[in-house]
Design a protein around this motif. Structure first.
Motif, PDB file in Angstrom:
ATOM      1  N   ARG A 170      -5.803   5.894   0.977  1.00 40.34           N
ATOM      2  CA  ARG A 170      -5.803   7.214   0.093  1.00 40.34           C
ATOM      3  C   ARG A 170      -5.555   8.278   1.101  1.00 40.34           C
ATOM      4  O   ARG A 170      -5.790   8.262   2.349  1.00 40.34           O
ATOM      5  CB  ARG A 170      -7.425   7.296  -0.302  1.00 40.34           C
ATOM      6  CG  ARG A 170      -7.360   8.755  -1.048  1.00 40.34           C
ATOM      7  CD  ARG A 170      -8.752   8.948  -1.435  1.00 40.34           C
ATOM      8  NE  ARG A 170      -9.315   7.709  -2.309  1.00 40.34           N
ATOM      9  CZ  ARG A 170     -10.070   8.156  -3.370  1.00 40.34           C
ATOM     10  NH1 ARG A 170     -10.875   8.890  -3.316  1.00 40.34           N
ATOM     11  NH2 ARG A 170     -10.626   6.750  -3.955  1.00 40.34           N
TER      12      ARG A 170
ATOM     13  N   GLU B 243      -7.951  -0.341   1.256  1.00 36.18           N
ATOM     14  CA  GLU B 243      -7.886   0.744   0.556  1.00 36.18           C
ATOM     15  C   GLU B 243      -7.156   2.184   1.266  1.00 36.18           C
ATOM     16  O   GLU B 243      -7.597   2.440   2.219  1.00 36.18           O
ATOM     17  CB  GLU B 243      -9.457   1.359   0.133  1.00 36.18           C
ATOM     18  CG  GLU B 243      -9.208   2.517  -0.814  1.00 36.18           C
ATOM     19  CD  GLU B 243     -10.725   2.706  -1.089  1.00 36.18           C
ATOM     20  OE1 GLU B 243     -10.959   3.902  -1.621  1.00 36.18           O
ATOM     21  OE2 GLU B 243     -11.653   1.996  -0.990  1.00 36.18           O
TER      22      GLU B 243
ATOM     23  N   GLN C 118      -5.141   3.189  -3.586  1.00 33.16           N
ATOM     24  CA  GLN C 118      -4.284   2.071  -3.418  1.00 33.16           C
ATOM     25  C   GLN C 118      -4.993   0.720  -2.653  1.00 33.16           C
ATOM     26  O   GLN C 118      -5.463   0.924  -1.710  1.00 33.16           O
ATOM     27  CB  GLN C 118      -2.975   2.354  -3.080  1.00 33.16           C
ATOM     28  CG  GLN C 118      -2.190   3.390  -3.579  1.00 33.16           C
ATOM     29  CD  GLN C 118      -0.894   3.861  -2.722  1.00 33.16           C
ATOM     30  OE1 GLN C 118      -0.126   3.097  -2.500  1.00 33.16           O
ATOM     31  NE2 GLN C 118      -1.361   4.895  -2.273  1.00 33.16           N
ATOM     32  N   TYR C 119      -5.186  -0.427  -3.448  1.00 31.81           N
ATOM     33  CA  TYR C 119      -5.736  -1.458  -2.874  1.00 31.81           C
ATOM     34  C   TYR C 119      -4.908  -2.631  -2.832  1.00 31.81           C
ATOM     35  O   TYR C 119      -4.123  -2.893  -3.379  1.00 31.81           O
ATOM     36  CB  TYR C 119      -6.799  -1.927  -3.869  1.00 31.81           C
ATOM     37  CG  TYR C 119      -7.885  -0.878  -4.294  1.00 31.81           C
ATOM     38  CD1 TYR C 119      -8.893  -0.655  -3.445  1.00 31.81           C
ATOM     39  CD2 TYR C 119      -7.793  -0.139  -5.519  1.00 31.81           C
ATOM     40  CE1 TYR C 119      -9.922   0.433  -3.801  1.00 31.81           C
ATOM     41  CE2 TYR C 119      -8.800   1.122  -5.810  1.00 31.81           C
ATOM     42  CZ  TYR C 119      -9.662   1.307  -4.820  1.00 31.81           C
ATOM     43  OH  TYR C 119     -10.667   2.615  -5.191  1.00 31.81           O
TER      44      TYR C 119
ATOM     45  N   ASP D  76       3.039   3.691  -4.008  1.00 29.58           N
ATOM     46  CA  ASP D  76       2.988   4.913  -4.974  1.00 29.58           C
ATOM     47  C   ASP D  76       4.006   5.941  -4.210  1.00 29.58           C
ATOM     48  O   ASP D  76       4.269   6.316  -3.146  1.00 29.58           O
ATOM     49  CB  ASP D  76       1.743   5.423  -4.405  1.00 29.58           C
ATOM     50  CG  ASP D  76       1.210   6.511  -5.499  1.00 29.58           C
ATOM     51  OD1 ASP D  76       2.172   7.289  -5.717  1.00 29.58           O
ATOM     52  OD2 ASP D  76       0.137   6.626  -6.115  1.00 29.58           O
TER      53      ASP D  76
ATOM     54  N   ARG E 217      -4.700   8.831  -5.540  1.00 29.51           N
ATOM     55  CA  ARG E 217      -5.354   7.826  -5.965  1.00 29.51           C
ATOM     56  C   ARG E 217      -5.218   6.657  -5.220  1.00 29.51           C
ATOM     57  O   ARG E 217      -4.427   6.376  -4.774  1.00 29.51           O
ATOM     58  CB  ARG E 217      -4.292   7.304  -7.324  1.00 29.51           C
ATOM     59  CG  ARG E 217      -4.864   6.228  -8.294  1.00 29.51           C
ATOM     60  CD  ARG E 217      -3.752   6.096  -9.272  1.00 29.51           C
ATOM     61  NE  ARG E 217      -2.552   6.180  -8.936  1.00 29.51           N
ATOM     62  CZ  ARG E 217      -1.807   5.047  -8.589  1.00 29.51           C
ATOM     63  NH1 ARG E 217      -2.375   3.717  -8.812  1.00 29.51           N
ATOM     64  NH2 ARG E 217      -0.729   5.216  -8.301  1.00 29.51           N
TER      65      ARG E 217
ATOM     66  N   LEU F 126       0.728  -1.247  -0.009  1.00 30.55           N
ATOM     67  CA  LEU F 126       0.021   0.088   0.137  1.00 30.55           C
ATOM     68  C   LEU F 126       0.762   1.347   0.026  1.00 30.55           C
ATOM     69  O   LEU F 126       0.270   2.426  -0.127  1.00 30.55           O
ATOM     70  CB  LEU F 126      -0.778   0.086   1.385  1.00 30.55           C
ATOM     71  CG  LEU F 126      -2.252  -1.030   1.316  1.00 30.55           C
ATOM     72  CD1 LEU F 126      -2.772  -0.801   2.513  1.00 30.55           C
ATOM     73  CD2 LEU F 126      -2.993  -0.666   0.096  1.00 30.55           C
TER      74      LEU F 126
END
Length: 165
Positions: free
Chosen positions: A102, A100, A84-85, A74, A82, A71
């Motif tokens: 964010r 999830e 991330q999962y 990024d 955006r 996770l």
């Protein structure tokens, strides 16, 4: 505050002939140390937990640490808009924990709970710290139960990969 915990099962004991010193990754992740796990938000008094008795506890701790790192891939980190999962699927089941991330916050949902159950939400840094602490604590507890486990090279590598934060 995030609390992650476990209880080993008495219904699914490890085979008595297990050589913990030489147990391979598959055995450590899927065949040994079964029980139940939970993640709890102690401030909101909310919890996601299993009650199956067969969840491989070490695998859960290991997978949780892997997910937390995934996770964080990024390059924008906590500034990333955006989502991330990631997901953690349980062996022998179709149930999953869904993650999830964010803006530095991670929502965690359990598929086996009713759809209106709100997700648990923690900052990514808290989740990272608590997941690593949980892994280190689980391994320490298991080494107390099975001294030879502390001599297993797979365990050495795992602990060095995910040190306490």
């Amino acid at each position: 505050m995030l609390d992650i915990g476990y209880a080993l099962s008495t219904r699914f004991p490890d085979p008595p002939q297990t050589d913990y010193r030489r147990a391979d990754v598959r055995a450590l992740r899927h065949d040994l140390f079964c029980g139940d796990v939970y993640l709890a938000d102690t401030e909101k008094d909310e919890e996601l937990s299993t009650a199956w008795g067969w969840v491989p506890v070490l695998d859960f701790a290991w997978a949780l640490c892997d997910i937390v790192e995934r996770l964080d891939e990024d390059p924008m980190g906590s500034r990333a808009a955006r989502p991330q999962y990631a997901e953690l699927d349980f062996t022998e089941s179709t149930d999953r924990l869904l993650f999830e991330r964010r803006f530095g916050w991670v929502d965690i949902e359990a598929e086996w709970l009713p759809g209106d159950t709100p997700p648990l939400t923690f900052s990514h840094s808290v989740l990272r710290r608590e997941a690593r602490d949980f892994l280190q604590d689980v391994v320490a507890d298991l080494v107390d139960l099975h001294e030879d486990l502390g001599e297993n090279p797979v365990i050495w590598e795992l602990l060095s990969r995910f040190p306490r934060v």
